[in-house]
Design an enzyme around this catalytic site. Structure first.
Site, PDB file in Angstrom:
ATOM      1  N   LYS A  80     -46.142   0.109 -13.834  1.00 36.41           N
ATOM      2  CA  LYS A  80     -44.446   0.195 -13.807  1.00 36.41           C
ATOM      3  C   LYS A  80     -43.696  -0.683 -13.247  1.00 36.41           C
ATOM      4  O   LYS A  80     -42.417  -0.977 -13.672  1.00 36.41           O
ATOM      5  CB  LYS A  80     -44.352   1.532 -13.018  1.00 36.41           C
ATOM      6  CG  LYS A  80     -44.938   1.565 -11.483  1.00 36.41           C
ATOM      7  CD  LYS A  80     -43.460   1.115 -10.696  1.00 36.41           C
ATOM      8  CE  LYS A  80     -43.990   0.970  -9.307  1.00 36.41           C
ATOM      9  NZ  LYS A  80     -43.043   0.033  -8.214  1.00 36.41           N
ATOM     10  N   THR A 131     -38.495   3.015 -10.419  1.00 32.00           N
ATOM     11  CA  THR A 131     -38.439   1.596 -10.125  1.00 32.00           C
ATOM     12  C   THR A 131     -37.591   0.939 -11.601  1.00 32.00           C
ATOM     13  O   THR A 131     -36.968  -0.073 -11.427  1.00 32.00           O
ATOM     14  CB  THR A 131     -39.740   1.099 -10.172  1.00 32.00           C
ATOM     15  OG1 THR A 131     -40.414   1.844  -9.543  1.00 32.00           O
ATOM     16  CG2 THR A 131     -39.889  -0.458  -9.715  1.00 32.00           C
TER      17      THR A 131
HETATM   18  O1  LIG Z   1     -43.080   0.640  -5.657  1.00 33.84           O
HETATM   19  C1  LIG Z   1     -42.005   0.990  -5.200  1.00 33.84           C
HETATM   20  C2  LIG Z   1     -41.439   2.113  -5.297  1.00 33.84           C
HETATM   21  O2  LIG Z   1     -42.299   3.145  -5.573  1.00 33.84           O
HETATM   22  C3  LIG Z   1     -41.189  -0.318  -4.835  1.00 33.84           C
HETATM   23  O3  LIG Z   1     -40.827  -0.985  -5.987  1.00 33.84           O
HETATM   24  P1  LIG Z   1     -40.424  -2.630  -5.898  1.00 33.84           P
HETATM   25  O4  LIG Z   1     -41.545  -3.266  -5.335  1.00 33.84           O
HETATM   26  O5  LIG Z   1     -39.857  -2.970  -7.215  1.00 33.84           O
HETATM   27  O6  LIG Z   1     -39.195  -2.729  -5.094  1.00 33.84           O
END
Ligand SMILES: O=C(CO)COP(=O)(O)O
Ligand SMILES: NC(=O)C1=CN([C@@H]2O[C@H](COP(=O)(O)OP(=O)(O)OC[C@H]3O[C@@H](n4cnc5c(N)ncnc54)[C@H](O)[C@@H]3O)[C@@H](O)[C@H]2O)C=CC1
Length: 295
Positions: free
Chosen positions: A161, A218
């Site tokens: 993701k 995300t």
């Molecule tokens: O995994 C995350 C939220 O579930 C955090 O995402 P980021 O590392 O892109 O900030």
């Protein structure tokens, strides 16, 4: 319960706060920090429960150099695939911790919201269901913790993701509109599910919190570091410039390189991940868009 958190970055700090509501929690990091309950690593390793947030690209070396297994119950809270080898986290940890002592955390959870006690739902994934339930019971009331045995489904979801979130940031940065963003996110979900099946991941994980839940979060918010990497790429910034500005981990970058390696070795069709990798390597985003629309 005595819980030790390893890594005092954004996620380690938020998890230390959350677990600290009902448990005795200590935290450590590479460099000493002036935060409550900070202890050196050797003391933290004596806790019965450990939460590890060391980033995916660093963890193999960190384990080799620092970790001594003495029966601790471990929850891995990082998300990513090792770029240099294409190894999943559960493969890396296997050498140091037996399957019955390890669980993996997944689901939509920005640290910045957890640290404000905002309602959150997560999944604790382990082959050992008793261990998953033990960890689930340590969370505070504002976090609903589900359990699952699909370790690989959780791992693929959490890592992939981040790559789709980079693509979504590019989509936003190029001003491609909501139709394109929805298409990208839904095709991204299909792509990660197809990839996961190669490794035996269960469909349920992709339609639940670990997959769709974390992807929707995300890939639709500037709160995501990976989404912001995409915004930077759309502006024509280099990877180095983006990382300097960000100052925090964006696991989607390393994972894009890992997926590129795996796709080549296993001859897999991963169209979105392929273009994210190419853009990280300098391909013009408009050209990637043309290629994605025509493939
Ligand atoms: O995994 C995350 C939220 O579930 C955090 O995402 P980021 O590392 O892109 O900030
Ligand atoms: N921030 C968030 O909202 C969430 C983050 N995660 C995941 O958690 C992991 C950590 O992310 P953050 O804490 O947010 O990143 P961060 O950039 O805020 O902090 C990273 C931490 O890892 C430590 N670290 C880095 N290299 C290390 C090494 N070689 N040895 C030991 N420690 C090292 C740093 O000192 C720092 O404490 C990542 O895999 C991320 O994807 C998962 C869910 C939510």
């Amino acid at each position: 319960m005595k819980v030790g958190v390893i890594g005092a970055g954004k996620w380690g700090s938020a998890l230390a706060y959350a677990f600290g509501i009902n448990n005795e929690v200590y935290i450590t990091s590479r460099t000493p920090r002036d935060v409550d309950n900070f202890l050196p690593l050797e003391e933290i390793l004596k806790c019965e429960y450990l939460i590890i947030t060391v980033p995916a690209q660093e963890v193999a070396r960190w384990l080799e150099e620092n970790f001594i297994f003495s029966g601790q119950k471990v929850l891995v809270a990082s998300k990513g695939i090792e770029a240099s080898s294409g190894r999943f986290l559960n493969d890396i940890y296997k050498k140091h911790i037996p399957d019955e002592n390890i669980a993996f955390l997944s689901g939509p959870s920005f640290a910045a919201e957890v640290i404000q006690s905002l309602p959150t739902a997560l999944v604790v994934n382990s082959l050992n269901e008793t261990l998953s339930s033990e960890f689930a019971a340590l969370f505070p009331p504002f976090i609903k913790a589900y359990t699952s045995k699909d370790v690989i489904g959780a791992e693929v979801s959490g890592a992939y993701k981040n790559v789709i979130a980079i693509a979504a940031g590019i989509c936003e940065g190029l001003g491609l509109g909501k139709n394109a963003a929805a298409a990208l996110i839904s095709r991204g979900l299909v792509e990660m599910q197809r990839f996961g099946k190669v490794y035996g991941a269960k469909d349920d994980s992709f339609v639940g919190l670990s997959g769709a839940g974390d992807l929707f979060l995300t890939a639709s918010s500037t709160m995501s570091r990976n989404f912001r990497v995409g915004l930077g790429l759309a502006k024509g910034k280099t990877q180095d410039e983006i990382m300097k500005e960000l100052g925090e981990v964006a696991e989607g970058i390393g994972t894009s390189y890992a997926l590129h390696r795996i796709a080549q070795n296993k001859d897999l069709y991963l169209p979105i991940a392929k273009e994210v990798y190419a853009m990280l390597e300098g391909k013009n985003p408009q050209e990637s868009l043309r290629d994605l629309l025509s493939s």
